[in-house]
Enzyme design. Structure first.
Site, PDB file in Angstrom:
ATOM      1  N   ILE A   1      47.638  -0.637  92.707  1.00 54.55           N
ATOM      2  CA  ILE A   1      46.993   0.120  93.594  1.00 54.55           C
ATOM      3  C   ILE A   1      46.601   1.360  93.754  1.00 54.55           C
ATOM      4  CG2 ILE A   1      47.000  -1.929  95.078  1.00 54.55           C
ATOM      5  CD1 ILE A   1      48.928   0.681  96.667  1.00 54.55           C
TER       6      ILE A   1
ATOM      7  N   GLY B   1      45.068   1.127  98.080  1.00 59.25           N
ATOM      8  CA  GLY B   1      45.733   0.187  99.236  1.00 59.25           C
ATOM      9  C   GLY B   1      45.392   1.184 100.414  1.00 59.25           C
TER      10      GLY B   1
ATOM     11  N   LYS C   1      53.654  11.929  84.292  1.00 56.70           N
ATOM     12  CA  LYS C   1      52.859  12.191  84.801  1.00 56.70           C
ATOM     13  C   LYS C   1      52.181  11.321  86.662  1.00 56.70           C
ATOM     14  CE  LYS C   1      49.587  11.209  80.838  1.00 56.70           C
ATOM     15  NZ  LYS C   1      49.122  11.604  80.142  1.00 56.70           N
TER      16      LYS C   1
ATOM     17  N   GLY D   1      55.360   7.223  96.253  1.00 53.69           N
ATOM     18  CA  GLY D   1      54.378   6.945  96.211  1.00 53.69           C
ATOM     19  C   GLY D   1      53.960   7.649  97.971  1.00 53.69           C
ATOM     20  N   GLU D   2      55.350   7.355  98.549  1.00 54.74           N
ATOM     21  CA  GLU D   2      55.362   8.154 100.213  1.00 54.74           C
ATOM     22  C   GLU D   2      55.488   8.857 100.709  1.00 54.74           C
ATOM     23  OE1 GLU D   2      55.917   3.712 100.704  1.00 54.74           O
ATOM     24  OE2 GLU D   2      54.940   3.880 102.630  1.00 54.74           O
TER      25      GLU D   2
ATOM     26  N   LYS E   1      63.463   5.734  92.148  1.00 54.76           N
ATOM     27  CA  LYS E   1      63.510   5.670  93.536  1.00 54.76           C
ATOM     28  C   LYS E   1      61.719   5.906  94.129  1.00 54.76           C
ATOM     29  CE  LYS E   1      67.571   7.037  95.272  1.00 54.76           C
ATOM     30  NZ  LYS E   1      67.960   8.789  95.927  1.00 54.76           N
ATOM     31  N   GLY E   2      61.282   5.783  95.320  1.00 51.90           N
ATOM     32  CA  GLY E   2      59.775   4.942  94.898  1.00 51.90           C
ATOM     33  C   GLY E   2      59.761   6.059  95.478  1.00 51.90           C
TER      34      GLY E   2
END
Lengths: 748, 315, 199
Positions: free
Chosen positions: A476, A250, A640, A710-711, A707-708
């Site tokens: 995603i 995405g 992982k 992905g970015e 906390k995220g």
């Protein structure tokens, strides 16, 4: 502490040991065997018809005539939709239940207007893909081009303050502080447009049953998509179901409903048959969104000790004329180096371009490519180690004096420097040689917002002791299926194999979807709440069971472990309890509401990216040698998969630094690169010796303390690479990416 | 993809005869043709699949050279023990030219016959004299970073994408062709492709009905064989600039619509001139186009370095 | 049409529906070709429009959707399948070209039902994918790569082209570079293949 509903203690206790564990993806088997079905592969509705989109060859104008007769007469063609026979739709951007742009109308073939290159002008539907594709090539249209602004560089003078509420943020008196600073740095950095280039192009299968529409599509947010589709087609949203079980990437590009969904829905209704529409790779470059090109001016006023007293980060970005989007390049700069005197602003150059919108780490990915390069320049000018300079500028409190929920940036920098062997870095550019290569190291700090949105979830505990989690959430590739199983299994004291995660269906309880790195926190918190409610219901059932072993016990003392409920030294197996007392299953719902005081704190995840590169002094080619990211992102749910996310982000940073760019041709209003041989995302050979490490960190940002991730990895990664190039060969390229011509020019 | 009829050729002569018809395309590996057909840049009415013709052998020739069948795949050629031992230049060029998946399919002749990768040739909404004669050249004045610096014209500045052709040119290789009447002709690989001039749509010197059956490579001259390719990614990317050396012979890729034999450089060197003079002799006529200007200094640096390496000079 | 031309259908290539084919308007009969493919060990007969690629034959005609369409032009590797044991981009091949050939897809790469190939298992263990869309192509490619290595095929990463190839780190990366992964799982793909191939 921010107060959340119950559940935090269960996660912290981690009785089953599943939280943080490197659990295999629960959808892994289906993906490695090819059984996972993406939207274009759904076969549950029977054999579909195939729709192929025909697009406008001009960048701006109007269709003056369109002749579908050749296409209609082409073998196998059963329908040609153009603006002349498409149904009325809500106008572009019209708000349905709100102005959230992911929920607004996205009409297609609604008018003869061509507002950007490759605007769809027809959908050709046929009995086979081959016939539809051949038919689409037979659409004969004439156009009148109209005055347009295509070139970003050509129209920089037209830049105007963005309407975004955070377009202009000021604190203290930047100008005065900058003027008074003993050291002043004033540099401008450029980043080009980026494409998402997800491996799976947009694709939709639309199926009508009576008045009800099911849209199988590749989309990051189901709630928004459902509203957007319903509103566009002017039907009640209750009649629209959006299904997106597997999504082939995405990165923000599947945030908005795209033309494939609307066209497939219209055609399927018209024909009374399922219709499948997939975009071609070339169409993805224009019919999907892209990241704005930017010009970023950084001004840093500092003392000789490197402590910054004045900071300004201004961005000029391009945006489609019909859709304002502001790549917030300096929002995270203010969080990274919060000083008393700051001024940041964002100006938009409105172009007749396809829609610019979010691409992985919007704002931060390219914003850090500027600020973290500027920090390197400041360090070099002052003769201060770049890691040390960052540590000297570590703020004590966040913007507006708000305390940090947790912040371990300095620890990341120190740990990274130690692991990477930063002490071996020679600060003199060009000093380290290896044959015809010059070797250099660079660092860049990473930071990303910790966001939270309302969400709901449901869990059913079945008589066989397994449970089903349901949520209108997506995966995603981030690992949603797996972390929801881990969370639910932890709360219910069962194995992850006992949790069936059913997501990707808008009929399930609402969640905001995947984006902004808020997915796990938002979606997981609602699932945790549902699991806690289920525990309560199950425990109460157990203590009220007159014949049962837990009868009369205190439900507050119930422990859920190994498929049983335990109170004191008595236990009942879940399967026994449910099959006896509630054989249809026990159902519980959960929700997450964002606490009112949530934004009373500054909430971010942090990290440090370290890169080593080799620069070929003959050719200017830059190749990565190794890279390390050290991140602190609260509690890690799955070591992982978090590592996968972090490494992926870092590699995006490498691509942005070295190879990724798309040029908008100012003559035509189209991107020059329209395939994957022209748009260079990194290939396997480009990615050498990467490592990602997570430092333990506590936080109160959500019930799970996560906390995220992905970015986060992408932020600072590009600058680390560019800074390494400077250290390697003394060439400072402020115009990303660092392709051979730019490096070569610097090498002289 | 427009509808076409599919046939399978049963003999080389028949394939050659069929190819005389401009509505026919011969299909070998398909790795370029099918892509172009999907985009309707190629719109054959008949496809003659020559993939099963017996043109796959790689054999040593009596003069100590090599004969590579037109339909030998890149993988077969690059894996051939003779190629690896005596013509490493060919192997290097092929191995850097495409992914394994493509190399398993792409053929020797198809490699030479592939069309340009100029972005404006591929974007069928744009003028391109190569695609539609007389329509104009969008690369000129456009984003021409990948386009040429030698032998370009006001009608076209595209480059030929083949790495193999560059290697073969440095090796003085020839293509062997036949027509439907069995007339065999050979021509140097260096002369196979035409420079664009005023008619860039005429891409090769092959006559209608004349098809490539083999590539013949003479014995390699003494001296190191070198292939250097500059590109944006470490793998799976077309050359920005490439240089091939086979002993005293040099060729450049990524500069023109044909593999560019550095004859001027060779002449300077043969006459005792130094490397810088040799490089200047070849590239003095080079002309960049906007974003592609960098190719001139890059080609100079790379050619100079390869000449020095092949002559054993210190880099 | 020059009937005297000896270019004609071979005996094993059945072609029908040729009459009336013309391009550029009006209904036309489309040629249909009967072919046989041995897909994952099973003999499969298909009657296809000659324009159907091997990829679309698998996905749209045989419901074998594990092979992915990422670019449809040979630039991503998501459509990688084995043809007679060799990996190719199935998007750049017509199904008709493979009449009589053996095709192995991701659905047929494992040794048996409900079993995984070592590479598949290693991909799960190492989390060598995220969205999963490039994954079948990566796995098929990796399986083929190990065979290519055993067969002694060189890559551009080789120092000495004449030597038997050894799977150095650089060799592994180079040989897998025809499969793009936008999630950028490369480090974990590398680790998974390394686990199976050995150090």
């Amino acid at each position: 502490m921010t107060s959340f509903p119950t559940g935090s203690d269960i996660i912290a206790e981690n009785r089953g040991g599943l939280i943080g564990k490197a659990v295999d993806r629960v959808d892994g088997w289906s993906k490695v065997t090819g059984q996972a079905r993406y939207s274009a592969e759904i076969d549950e509705a029977g054999k579909p018809l195939y729709g192929v989109i025909a697009t406008a060859p001009i960048g701006k104008g109007v269709i003056t005539s369109i002749d579908a007769t050749a296409a209609e007469a082409s073998p196998g063609v059963v329908l040609v939709l153009t603006h002349r026979n498409a149904p009325a739709q809500a106008p572009f951007g019209a708000p349905g239940e709100g102005t959230n742009p992911m929920m607004t109308a996205k009409p297609v073939l609604d008018s003869p207007e061509i507002r950007a290159f490759a605007t769809p002008v027809a959908l050709v539907v046929a009995d086979s893909f081959e016939n539809a594709r051949a038919g689409a090539a037979l659409i004969a249209a004439t156009y009148q081009t109209t005055g347009a602004a295509f070139g970003f560089e050509d129209h920089l003078a037209d830049a105007a303050l963005s309407p975004s509420p955070t377009a202009k943020v000021e604190a203290g008196d930047f100008e005065a502080a900058f003027a008074a600073a003993p050291v002043q740095l004033d540099e401008t950095y450029a980043t080009p447009a980026h494409n998402h280039t997800q491996m799976e192009p947009h694709a939709t299968l639309a199926v009508w049953e009576g008045e009800n529409l099911t849209v199988y599509t590749s989309i990051q947010g189901l709630k928004g998509a459902r509203q957007s589709i319903a509103w566009t087609l002017q039907i009640p949203k209750e009649r629209v179901r959006v299904v997106s079980r597997f999504i082939g990437g995405g990165f923000g590009g599947k945030a908005h409903v795209a033309a494939d969904s609307i066209l497939a829905a219209i055609a399927a209704q018209r024909l009374g048959r399922p219709v499948k529409v997939a975009m071609t790779r070339a169409q993805m470059f224009h019919l999907s969104t892209h990241r704005s090109a930017s010009r970023q001016r950084i001004r840093l006023g500092a003392g000789k000790d490197g402590v910054i007293t004045a900071l300004s980060h201004d961005g000029v970005l391009h945006s489609a004329r019909y859709y304002d989007f502001t790549e917030n390049v300096s929002g995270l700069t203010r969080a990274l180096y919060t000083v008393d005197n700051m001024a940041t602003r964002h100006d938009l150059v409105r172009l007749d371009s396809p829609m610019a919108c979010a691409v992985r780490a919007p704002g931060g990915a390219v914003g850090t490519m500027a600020i973290e390069a500027a920090m390197d320049e400041l360090a070099h000018r002052l003769g201060i180690d770049p890691v040390e300079l960052r540590i000297r500028n570590e703020p004590k409190v966040g913007e507006g004096g708000r305390a940090f929920s947790s912040r371990s940036l300095v620890e990341c920098l120190r740990e990274g420097a130690s692991r990477f062997g930063w002490a071996q870095r020679n600060p003199v550019p060009g000093a380290v040689r290896d044959g015809r290569y010059r070797i250099g190291m660079g660092v860049g700090s990473a930071i990303w917002h910790t966001l939270l949105f309302p969400a709901r979830a449901a869990i059913v505990l079945h008589a066989d002791g397994t449970a089903t989690v349901r949520q209108a959430m997506t995966d995603i590739g981030t690992g949603t299926y797996t972390i929801l199983a881990q969370i639910a299994a932890t709360a219910l004291g069962v194995r992850t194999a006992d949790i069936h995660v059913e997501i990707g269906d808008s009929d399930f309880p609402a969640a905001p979807g995947s984006g902004g790195s808020f997915g796990a926190a938002t979606s997981g918190s609602a699932v945790l709440d549902a699991a806690m409610n289920l525990r309560k219901a199950a425990a109460e059932l157990a203590v009220g069971d007159m014949g049962g072993p837990l009868f009369g016990g205190d439900p507050a003392e119930a422990v859920f472990a190994e498929g049983s409920i335990l109170i004191g030294n008595q236990a009942v197996r879940l399967t026994d309890l449910v099959s006896r007392l509630s054989p249809g299953g026990i159902v519980a719902e959960g929700r997450l509401e964002v606490p009112k005081d949530y934004w009373g704190k500054t909430r971010n995840a942090h990290g440090a990216n370290f890169a080593e590169v080799a620069v070929d002094t003959l050719t200017g080619e830059v190749r990565l040698r190794r890279m390390l990211g050290v991140f602190a992102a609260g509690r890690i749910l799955n070591e992982k998969m978090a590592r996968s996310q972090a490494l992926g982000g870092m590699i995006w940073g490498v691509g942005a630094a070295l190879t990724e760019e798309n040029h908008f041709d100012p003559r035509y209003g189209s991107f020059v690169a329209q395939d994957l041989a022209g748009y260079h995302m990194p290939a396997h050979a480009d990615i050498v010796n990467l490592e990602a490490v997570f430092l333990p960190e506590d936080g109160d940002d959500n019930p799970m303390g996560i906390k995220g991730v992905g970015e986060l990895g992408i932020c600072g990664a590009g600058a680390a690479v560019a800074n390494a190039v400077f250290n390697a060969c003394g060439v400072r390229v402020r115009d990303y990416p660092l392709t051979v011509e730019k490096v070569l020019q610097g090498l002289g | 993809m427009k509808p076409f009829t599919y046939e399978r050729a049963t003999s080389v002569a028949d394939a050659a005869k069929a190819s005389a018809d401009p509505s026919v395309r011969l299909l070998a590996g398909g790795t370029n043709l099918l892509d172009l057909m999907k985009l309707q840049i190629e719109t054959p009415a008949r496809i003659v699949d020559i993939g099963r013709l017996p043109l796959k052998d790689i054999t040593e020739t009596p003069d100590g050279g090599l004969r590579i069948g037109a339909l030998a795949t890149s993988t077969a050629i690059a894996s051939d023990p003779v190629v690896r031992a005596r013509y490493p230049l060919i192997a290097r060029a092929l191995l850097s030219g495409a992914s394994v998946q493509l190399r398993n399919k792409a053929t020797a002749a198809g490699n030479l016959m592939q069309r340009t990768r100029c972005a404006y040739f591929y974007d069928t909404t744009k003028p391109c004299n190569r695609r539609i004669p007389g329509s104009g050249c969008s690369a000129i004045g456009g984003h021409s970073r990948a386009d040429g610096i030698l032998g370009t014209s006001a009608a076209c500045i595209a480059v030929h994408p083949s790495d193999l052709a560059v290697a073969l040119t440095a090796l003085d290789a020839h293509v062997e062709t036949t027509n439907g009447q069995g007339t065999v002709r050979t021509l140097p690989v260096a002369d196979l492709h035409r420079l664009p001039g005023a008619s860039p749509h005429l891409e090769t010197d092959l006559a209608p009905g004349q098809i490539i059956t083999a590539i013949t490579v003479p014995p390699a001259p003494p001296g190191e064989q070198i292939f250097r390719k500059v590109r944006d990614r470490a793998s799976f990317a077309f050359a920005l600039i490439s240089v091939a050396a086979s002993g005293p012979r040099y060729a450049l890729g990524g500069v023109a619509m044909k593999p560019w034999r550095a004859s001027a450089s060779e002449a300077v060197l043969a006459a005792g001139g130094d490397v810088d003079e040799a490089v200047a002799a070849e590239l003095s006529q080079a002309r960049g186009h906007g974003h592609g200007e960098y190719k001139i200094p890059l080609a100079k640096r790379l050619l100079g370095a390869v000449i020095r390496q092949s002559r054993g000079d210190a880099a | 049409m020059r009937k005297e031309s000896a270019v004609s259908a071979t005996s094993d290539l059945c072609v029908h529906g040729l009459a009336g084919l013309h391009v550029g308007g009006g209904p036309a009969l489309t040629q249909v070709i009967d072919i046989e493919l041995i897909v994952n060990g099973r003999l499969t007969s298909l009657s296809l429009d000659p324009r159907v690629t091997l990829l679309d034959a698998l996905r749209e005609h045989l419901n074998l959707t594990g092979t992915k369409k990422g670019c449809d032009q040979g630039q991503c590797g998501a459509c990688t399948v084995l043809v007679n044991g060799m990996r190719i981009n199935s998007c750049l091949s017509l199904a008709a070209m493979h009449d009589g050939q053996a095709i192995t897809t991701i659905e047929g790469i494992a040794p048996g039902e409900n079993e995984l190939h070592h590479i598949q298992a290693a991909f799960i263990e190492r989390d060598a994918f995220q969205c999963g869309y490039c994954t079948p192509g990566q796995i098929v490619s990796a399986v083929a790569m190990l065979d290519e290595l055993a067969a002694g095929q060189p890559s551009q990463a080789a120092e000495d082209l004449s030597a038997a190839p050894v799977l150095t780190d650089a060799e592994l990366r180079e040989r897998m570079s025809g499969n793009l992964c936008r999630c950028s799982a490369y480090p974990h793909i590398f680790a998974a293949i390394r686990d199976v191939a050995g150090a």
